[in-house]
Write a protein that holds these residues in place. Structure first.
Motif, mmCIF file in Angstrom:
data_model
loop_
_atom_site.group_PDB
_atom_site.id
_atom_site.type_symbol
_atom_site.label_atom_id
_atom_site.label_comp_id
_atom_site.label_asym_id
_atom_site.label_seq_id
_atom_site.Cartn_x
_atom_site.Cartn_y
_atom_site.Cartn_z
ATOM 1 N N SER A 84 0.927 -0.936 -0.200
ATOM 2 C CA SER A 84 0.052 0.162 -0.050
ATOM 3 C C SER A 84 0.821 1.082 0.189
ATOM 4 C CB SER A 84 -1.102 -0.030 1.257
ATOM 5 O OG SER A 84 -1.898 -1.053 1.225
ATOM 6 N N THR A 119 0.700 3.911 -9.726
ATOM 7 C CA THR A 119 -0.700 2.776 -9.651
ATOM 8 C C THR A 119 -1.085 2.914 -10.975
ATOM 9 O OG1 THR A 119 -1.236 3.580 -7.514
ATOM 10 C CG2 THR A 119 -2.827 2.386 -8.480
ATOM 11 N N ILE A 159 0.166 -1.840 -6.487
ATOM 12 C CA ILE A 159 -0.321 -1.159 -5.289
ATOM 13 C C ILE A 159 -1.536 -1.433 -4.855
ATOM 14 C CG2 ILE A 159 -0.669 1.278 -4.541
ATOM 15 C CD1 ILE A 159 1.636 1.998 -6.314
ATOM 16 N N LEU A 199 -4.461 2.850 -2.093
ATOM 17 C CA LEU A 199 -3.533 4.271 -2.155
ATOM 18 C C LEU A 199 -4.130 5.491 -1.267
ATOM 19 C CD1 LEU A 199 -1.604 5.571 -4.286
ATOM 20 C CD2 LEU A 199 -3.557 5.623 -5.674
ATOM 21 N N VAL A 241 -7.005 3.340 -12.743
ATOM 22 C CA VAL A 241 -6.646 2.790 -11.245
ATOM 23 C C VAL A 241 -8.047 2.487 -10.572
ATOM 24 C CG1 VAL A 241 -6.303 4.080 -8.905
ATOM 25 C CG2 VAL A 241 -4.980 4.886 -11.154
ATOM 26 N N ALA A 272 -7.717 0.428 -7.700
ATOM 27 C CA ALA A 272 -7.219 0.133 -6.394
ATOM 28 C C ALA A 272 -7.928 1.107 -5.467
ATOM 29 C CB ALA A 272 -5.622 0.440 -5.910
ATOM 30 N N THR A 313 -8.983 3.781 -2.924
ATOM 31 C CA THR A 313 -8.290 4.936 -2.774
ATOM 32 C C THR A 313 -8.826 5.942 -1.793
ATOM 33 O OG1 THR A 313 -7.594 4.611 -5.093
ATOM 34 C CG2 THR A 313 -7.449 6.911 -4.137
#
Length: 268
Positions: A87, A102, A108, A111, A206, A208, A210
């Motif tokens: 992370s 990322t 990752i 984030l 992206v 992930a 966040t």
């Protein structure tokens, strides 16, 4: 101190503390890994914390020519050292670097981004179009103090008379020693400080989870930019730290990061 070797052979220095799921801390302009000195110990009881010197800073190398992709590779080398995935928390322009990494596919898992300094409207002056060129010319001609002043006045918005006072402060020599990296941060920011809407397609990949953070005491332009960024992601949490500005107190920031990162502290 530890170090890893990035893809282009550059040595990247880092400190590692704690135990648990790896968290990488990415600093912003005019900072080295010492900027994490108060935050890392608060996270270390729960995570393995990596605080590193971005290239050109502290004990890390600086192999020319500079490119944003090389800094992404630096992060990649640290993630490999951490076990293959991690992370990441990024502050200011470091948040934009983390976001870029990322988007380019680094492993990752979560984030967290604190106040990436986008300028997305006309609520404050945009950066000059030749900002990075000016920074490079000033540092290459032996005027690092003038480069720092340009960053502070045009980039941050510090009044000129206040910068004049800062020049005689104990912290000024350390800022001058990192002045050559201001152009690196400018390259990372690209045209996102131009007063135009964010280039959403730049980070469309992206996915992930966040966390996008700002301070309740930060200026409206900064908070508007953070909200604009939050609107980009499919899996986003938006949080304001009341009473904080662009440099949040570690004791306020750490519990928020701990809660967010703990939710994803196992692979998959």
């Amino acid at each position: 101190m530890n170090d890893v070797t990035s893809r282009d052979g550059t040595t990247i220095a880092f400190d590692r503390s704690g135990a648990g799921w790896p968290i990488l801390l990415v600093g912003g302009a005019l900072s080295d890994r010492s900027a994490a000195a108060s935050l890392a110990p608060l996270l270390a009881p729960h995570f393995t914390v990596f605080a590193y010197d971005r290239r050109g800073r502290g004990d890390s190398g600086d192999t020319p020519p500079y490119a944003v992709e090389r800094e992404v590779e630096d992060l990649g080398a640290l993630i490999t050292e951490a076990g293959g995935s991690a992370s990441v928390f990024g502050h200011s322009s470091g948040a934009v670097l983390a976001l870029e990494a990322t988007a380019l596919g680094l492993a990752i898992t979560r984030l967290a981004l604190y106040e990436p300094p986008f300028i997305v409207d006309d609520s404050r002056p945009a950066l000059p179009g030749d900002y990075v060129t000016q920074l490079t010319e000033l540092t290459s001609s032996g005027r690092p103090g003038d480069a720092v002043e340009l960053f502070l006045t045009k980039g941050v918005g510090v009044p000129v008379d206040m910068v004049a006072q800062m020049r005689s402060s104990p912290m000024w020599p350390a800022m001058e020693s990192l002045a050559h990296t201001l152009a690196y941060d400018g390259a990372i920011m690209g045209d996102t400080m131009s007063g135009n809407p964010l280039p959403i397609e730049r980070w469309a990949s992206v996915t992930a989870p966040t966390l996008v953070l700002d301070g309740g005491a930060s200026p409206p332009w900064a908070r508007t930019a953070v909200q604009a960024l939050a609107n980009v992601f499919p899996d986003v949490r938006r949080r304001t730290l009341e009473g904080q500005d662009h440099g949040p107190a570690s004791e306020v920031l750490a519990p928020v990061l701990e809660e967010f990162f703990a939710a994803g502290s196992a692979p998959g």
